[in-house]
Design a protein around this motif. Structure first.
Motif, PDB file in Angstrom:
ATOM      1  N   MET A 119      -6.759   9.066  13.008  1.00 14.40           N
ATOM      2  CA  MET A 119      -6.108   9.002  11.719  1.00 14.40           C
ATOM      3  C   MET A 119      -6.327   7.615  11.133  1.00 14.40           C
ATOM      4  N   ASN A 120      -6.651   7.558   9.858  1.00 11.97           N
ATOM      5  CA  ASN A 120      -6.889   6.296   9.179  1.00 11.97           C
ATOM      6  C   ASN A 120      -5.559   5.612   8.886  1.00 11.97           C
ATOM      7  N   ASN A 121      -5.462   4.346   9.219  1.00 11.58           N
ATOM      8  CA  ASN A 121      -4.241   3.593   9.016  1.00 11.58           C
ATOM      9  C   ASN A 121      -4.227   3.027   7.594  1.00 11.58           C
ATOM     10  N   PRO A 122      -3.255   3.425   6.758  1.00 15.10           N
ATOM     11  CA  PRO A 122      -3.220   2.918   5.384  1.00 15.10           C
ATOM     12  C   PRO A 122      -2.781   1.462   5.304  1.00 15.10           C
ATOM     13  N   PHE A 123      -2.261   0.938   6.400  1.00 13.92           N
ATOM     14  CA  PHE A 123      -1.786  -0.439   6.413  1.00 13.92           C
ATOM     15  C   PHE A 123      -2.792  -1.323   7.129  1.00 13.92           C
ATOM     16  N   ASN A 124      -3.079  -2.452   6.550  1.00 17.26           N
ATOM     17  CA  ASN A 124      -3.837  -3.471   7.262  1.00 17.26           C
ATOM     18  C   ASN A 124      -3.167  -4.802   7.015  1.00 17.26           C
ATOM     19  N   SER A 125      -3.606  -5.821   7.709  1.00 16.84           N
ATOM     20  CA  SER A 125      -2.894  -7.098   7.662  1.00 16.84           C
ATOM     21  C   SER A 125      -2.880  -7.736   6.282  1.00 16.84           C
ATOM     22  N   TYR A 126      -3.793  -7.358   5.410  1.00 16.07           N
ATOM     23  CA  TYR A 126      -3.819  -7.941   4.074  1.00 16.07           C
ATOM     24  C   TYR A 126      -3.023  -7.129   3.067  1.00 16.07           C
ATOM     25  N   MET A 127      -3.050  -5.821   3.209  1.00 18.85           N
ATOM     26  CA  MET A 127      -2.388  -4.957   2.229  1.00 18.85           C
ATOM     27  C   MET A 127      -0.945  -4.632   2.592  1.00 18.85           C
ATOM     28  N   ILE A 128      -0.510  -4.962   3.788  1.00 17.72           N
ATOM     29  CA  ILE A 128       0.825  -4.587   4.246  1.00 17.72           C
ATOM     30  C   ILE A 128       1.902  -5.115   3.318  1.00 17.72           C
ATOM     31  N   TYR A 129       1.668  -6.257   2.698  1.00 14.44           N
ATOM     32  CA  TYR A 129       2.672  -6.857   1.820  1.00 14.44           C
ATOM     33  C   TYR A 129       2.847  -6.088   0.513  1.00 14.44           C
ATOM     34  N   ASP A 130       1.919  -5.202   0.208  1.00 13.98           N
ATOM     35  CA  ASP A 130       2.021  -4.380  -0.997  1.00 13.98           C
ATOM     36  C   ASP A 130       2.977  -3.201  -0.814  1.00 13.98           C
ATOM     37  N   PHE A 131       3.382  -2.929   0.424  1.00 14.75           N
ATOM     38  CA  PHE A 131       4.223  -1.781   0.715  1.00 14.75           C
ATOM     39  C   PHE A 131       5.677  -2.200   0.865  1.00 14.75           C
ATOM     40  N   SER A 132       6.566  -1.297   0.492  1.00 16.86           N
ATOM     41  CA  SER A 132       7.999  -1.558   0.637  1.00 16.86           C
ATOM     42  C   SER A 132       8.405  -1.384   2.097  1.00 16.86           C
ATOM     43  N   ASP A 133       9.582  -1.891   2.425  1.00 20.46           N
ATOM     44  CA  ASP A 133      10.110  -1.710   3.783  1.00 20.46           C
ATOM     45  C   ASP A 133      10.224  -0.228   4.117  1.00 20.46           C
ATOM     46  N   GLU A 134      10.655   0.560   3.141  1.00 24.32           N
ATOM     47  CA  GLU A 134      10.812   2.001   3.356  1.00 24.32           C
ATOM     48  C   GLU A 134       9.476   2.654   3.697  1.00 24.32           C
ATOM     49  N   ASP A 135       8.394   2.239   3.007  1.00 29.32           N
ATOM     50  CA  ASP A 135       7.065   2.791   3.298  1.00 29.32           C
ATOM     51  C   ASP A 135       6.622   2.434   4.715  1.00 29.32           C
ATOM     52  N   ILE A 136       6.900   1.220   5.121  1.00 31.97           N
ATOM     53  CA  ILE A 136       6.507   0.771   6.458  1.00 31.97           C
ATOM     54  C   ILE A 136       7.302   1.526   7.519  1.00 31.97           C
ATOM     55  N   ILE A 137       8.597   1.722   7.280  1.00 31.16           N
ATOM     56  CA  ILE A 137       9.426   2.482   8.221  1.00 31.16           C
ATOM     57  C   ILE A 137       8.936   3.918   8.329  1.00 31.16           C
ATOM     58  N   LYS A 138       8.572   4.529   7.205  1.00 33.61           N
ATOM     59  CA  LYS A 138       8.054   5.908   7.246  1.00 33.61           C
ATOM     60  C   LYS A 138       6.768   5.988   8.060  1.00 33.61           C
ATOM     61  N   GLU A 139       5.923   4.981   7.933  1.00 35.76           N
ATOM     62  CA  GLU A 139       4.685   4.963   8.711  1.00 35.76           C
ATOM     63  C   GLU A 139       4.985   4.798  10.197  1.00 35.76           C
ATOM     64  N   SER A 161      10.861  13.065  11.086  1.00 35.92           N
ATOM     65  CA  SER A 161      10.790  13.642   9.739  1.00 35.92           C
ATOM     66  C   SER A 161      10.833  12.570   8.660  1.00 35.92           C
ATOM     67  N   GLY A 162      11.070  11.327   9.048  1.00 33.62           N
ATOM     68  CA  GLY A 162      11.104  10.233   8.086  1.00 33.62           C
ATOM     69  C   GLY A 162      12.394  10.159   7.309  1.00 33.62           C
ATOM     70  N   VAL A 163      13.416  10.857   7.784  1.00 33.67           N
ATOM     71  CA  VAL A 163      14.702  10.884   7.093  1.00 33.67           C
ATOM     72  C   VAL A 163      15.465   9.578   7.295  1.00 33.67           C
ATOM     73  N   VAL A 164      15.203   8.887   8.389  1.00 32.00           N
ATOM     74  CA  VAL A 164      15.933   7.651   8.681  1.00 32.00           C
ATOM     75  C   VAL A 164      15.566   6.572   7.676  1.00 32.00           C
ATOM     76  N   GLU A 165      16.547   5.778   7.309  1.00 29.72           N
ATOM     77  CA  GLU A 165      16.287   4.651   6.421  1.00 29.72           C
ATOM     78  C   GLU A 165      15.958   3.409   7.220  1.00 29.72           C
ATOM     79  N   ASP A 166      16.321   3.434   8.485  1.00 36.90           N
ATOM     80  CA  ASP A 166      16.103   2.283   9.350  1.00 36.90           C
ATOM     81  C   ASP A 166      16.006   2.792  10.781  1.00 36.90           C
TER      82      ASP A 166
END
Length: 112
Positions: free
Chosen positions: A1-21, A56-61
């Motif tokens: 699976m291709n990882n949408p996050f990399n060390s340069y673009m990770i800062y473009d994502f919200s905390d919620e997006d990172i938690i879902k990943e 399921s990604g329902v958790v906020e944290d």
């Protein structure tokens, strides 16, 4: 699976997006270990509802303790060292006059 996050673009994502990943990765790890949700929950000492909510990604944290339990049971705990990498010592931690390591910073300002 291709990882949408990399060390340069990770800062473009919200905390919620990172938690879902992270939650998606928990499911991938569980499946790669051939555990059912129930088996993983029992082995980690968590409720099956917690595992279902994470996957399921329902958790906020997701707590660090929960993540550590899942990583330990899944045999990937050694990857936790990448969470906070070792950094080179800052030159600001050495007193330029004495050359000794500074133990703590004084928050009081010097009067002029």
């Amino acid at each position: 699976m291709n990882n949408p996050f990399n060390s340069y673009m990770i800062y473009d994502f919200s905390d919620e997006d990172i938690i879902k990943e992270l939650c998606k990765k928990v499911k991938q790890v569980r499946l790669s270990c051939c555990f059912s949700q129930k088996e993983l929950a029992e082995k980690c000492g968590l409720s099956i509802i917690t595992i279902k909510r994470i996957e399921s990604g329902v958790v906020e944290d997701i707590t660090l303790g929960t993540l550590l339990k899942i990583m330990r049971i899944s045999g990937i705990l050694e990857n936790i060292v990448e969470l906070i990498p070792d950094l080179p010592e800052s030159p600001y931690l050495v007193n330029p006059r004495t050359g000794k390591k500074i133990q703590r910073f004084n928050s009081k300002r010097k009067s002029l």
